[in-house]
Design an enzyme around this catalytic site. Structure first.
Site, PDB file in Angstrom:
ATOM      1  N   GLN A 138       0.849  -1.194   0.000  1.00 59.85           N
ATOM      2  CA  GLN A 138       0.000   0.000   0.000  1.00 59.85           C
ATOM      3  C   GLN A 138       0.884   1.242   0.000  1.00 59.85           C
ATOM      4  O   GLN A 138       1.190   1.815   1.040  1.00 59.85           O
ATOM      5  CB  GLN A 138      -0.911  -0.007   1.235  1.00 59.85           C
ATOM      6  CG  GLN A 138      -2.029   1.012   1.200  1.00 59.85           C
ATOM      7  CD  GLN A 138      -3.118   0.638   0.205  1.00 59.85           C
ATOM      8  OE1 GLN A 138      -3.315  -0.522  -0.096  1.00 59.85           O
ATOM      9  NE2 GLN A 138      -3.811   1.633  -0.307  1.00 59.85           N
ATOM     10  N   PHE A 139       1.295   1.676  -1.200  1.00 63.59           N
ATOM     11  CA  PHE A 139       2.201   2.820  -1.281  1.00 63.59           C
ATOM     12  C   PHE A 139       1.536   4.115  -0.814  1.00 63.59           C
ATOM     13  O   PHE A 139       2.210   5.074  -0.439  1.00 63.59           O
ATOM     14  CB  PHE A 139       2.721   2.986  -2.716  1.00 63.59           C
ATOM     15  CG  PHE A 139       1.717   3.540  -3.693  1.00 63.59           C
ATOM     16  CD1 PHE A 139       1.672   4.902  -3.953  1.00 63.59           C
ATOM     17  CD2 PHE A 139       0.823   2.708  -4.343  1.00 63.59           C
ATOM     18  CE1 PHE A 139       0.751   5.421  -4.851  1.00 63.59           C
ATOM     19  CE2 PHE A 139      -0.098   3.214  -5.239  1.00 63.59           C
ATOM     20  CZ  PHE A 139      -0.138   4.574  -5.492  1.00 63.59           C
ATOM     21  N   THR A 140       0.196   4.150  -0.808  1.00 61.14           N
ATOM     22  CA  THR A 140      -0.507   5.378  -0.411  1.00 61.14           C
ATOM     23  C   THR A 140      -0.303   5.723   1.060  1.00 61.14           C
ATOM     24  O   THR A 140      -0.640   6.833   1.487  1.00 61.14           O
ATOM     25  CB  THR A 140      -2.017   5.250  -0.693  1.00 61.14           C
ATOM     26  OG1 THR A 140      -2.530   4.093  -0.029  1.00 61.14           O
ATOM     27  CG2 THR A 140      -2.281   5.115  -2.182  1.00 61.14           C
TER      28      THR A 140
END
Length: 353
Positions: free
Chosen positions: A78-80
């Site tokens: 989850q790069f966010t």
């Protein structure tokens, strides 16, 4: 690294209409990777996932860990988690670049499994929800027009476009040159992973001049990888034997791993060069020039370029280049007075018979 750990009775990951992984009782972990993360950060997060006391015992509500109860783990990249707001726009420059993050996250999963039980750890699909190149390109179209073309806020979107370009075997000259120009104008935004992808993508469109243009926009002092520096500076030397294939150093295959179609593009370019330099070529030599291609692959390229097999398939007729050479008789007339002026200027005496 950042991790959001949620205890669950069951959890699953669905991509499209397909359930690609699921677990029963355990924890679902959203994992974010930053550009500065190290092995120590990875080890810390793994310890917390496996040792954090999230489950009740008979006497306490928060007393047991996943590993103590032999429960399952579902990990989802989850790069966010590293997104920040800049005005009304999300910025992800603190997240690790996609190519490097993919490798880092894969190593994280392997270490998580080795520290626990492989069959108890499930994974989502890295970058499953990234937009396609065409979608990203359409979204960027208005952002890189006119005076807004070199707005530094476009860097991350352009880098995402380059990443999608590499994954989907697409190419857009305007995008790759724009992102390099932005790195030139904004050194603090420089990302070597994106630069590497740009250089390799421009190599795929040889014999166009895009690779040379890209090199002109890169500050070679900022290249951290020795192999990448050598690639940019053109210091790879082919064999002194012209019939030997070009052999790349060991790091290059790792660099091109995420570039869809790179090998095919290079072989196609090699065949185009063969097309204009050979009349006949032995199959064994053709195989070497195509990086050790087997008989089936050699035959495929020969058919594609219209090369005719001869001598039982051991030689291919490429083209009769003699037929393309046309002789011309050129008659030129020159006035004697002009010759006389030339001879007088160099003081050569004339002798008339």
């Amino acid at each position: 690294m950042k991790a959001v750990i949620q205890r669950v009775t069951k959890a699953s990951v669905t991509v499209g209409n397909d359930v690609i992984s699921s677990i029963g009782r355990g924890v679902c972990v959203l994992v974010g990777v930053s550009k500065d993360d190290t092995e120590e950060d990875m080890d810390f997060i793994i310890r917390k996932i496996l040792k954090l006391r999230l489950f009740p015992s008979e006497s306490r509500p928060w007393d047991k860990s996943v590993s103590e109860l032999d429960l399952e783990v579902l990990s989802v990249s989850q790069f966010t988690l590293y997104g920040i707001l800049k005005g009304n726009k999300l910025d992800f420059h603190n997240a690790m670049a996609p190519e490097a993050a993919s490798i880092f996250y894969s190593n994280f999963l392997e270490k998580l499994k080795s520290n626990y039980k492989s069959d108890k750890v499930q994974d989502g699909k890295f970058a499953a929800y990234m937009m396609s190149f065409e979608q990203l390109k359409a979204q960027l179209h208005s952002d890189i027009q006119g005076v807004n073309r070199y707005n530094p806020e476009n860097v991350n979107d352009l880098a995402a476009c380059v990443q999608a370009m590499a994954a989907e075997n697409k190419y857009d000259k305007d995008i790759v040159l724009t992102v390099l120009k932005l790195y030139q104008l904004n050194p603090d935004r420089y990302d070597e992973t994106t630069v590497r992808l740009v250089l390799l993508k421009t190599l795929m469109v040889l014999p166009s001049s895009d690779f040379a243009l890209a090199k002109c926009l890169i500050d070679t002092n900022k290249l951290g990888s020795p192999e990448l520096r050598r690639l940019v500076k053109g210091t790879y030397k082919p064999s002194t034997n012209a019939t030997e294939p070009f052999k790349l150093p060991q790091e290059i295959p790792k660099m091109i791993r995420s570039i869809t179609g790179f090998e095919e593009a290079v072989k196609t370019y090699a065949c185009r060069v063969i097309n204009v330099t050979f009349q006949n070529i032995e199959k064994s030599l053709l195989s070497r020039l195509l990086g050790g291609a087997d008989d089936k692959e050699v035959a495929t390229y020969a058919k594609r370029f219209g090369w005719e097999a001869k001598e039982g398939g051991n030689v291919f007729f490429v083209a009769n280049h003699d037929a393309t050479i046309r002789t011309r008789n050129i008659d030129e007339k020159i006035q004697f007075s002009h010759v006389g002026d030339i001879l007088r200027s160099i003081n050569v005496p004339l002798q008339l018979a």
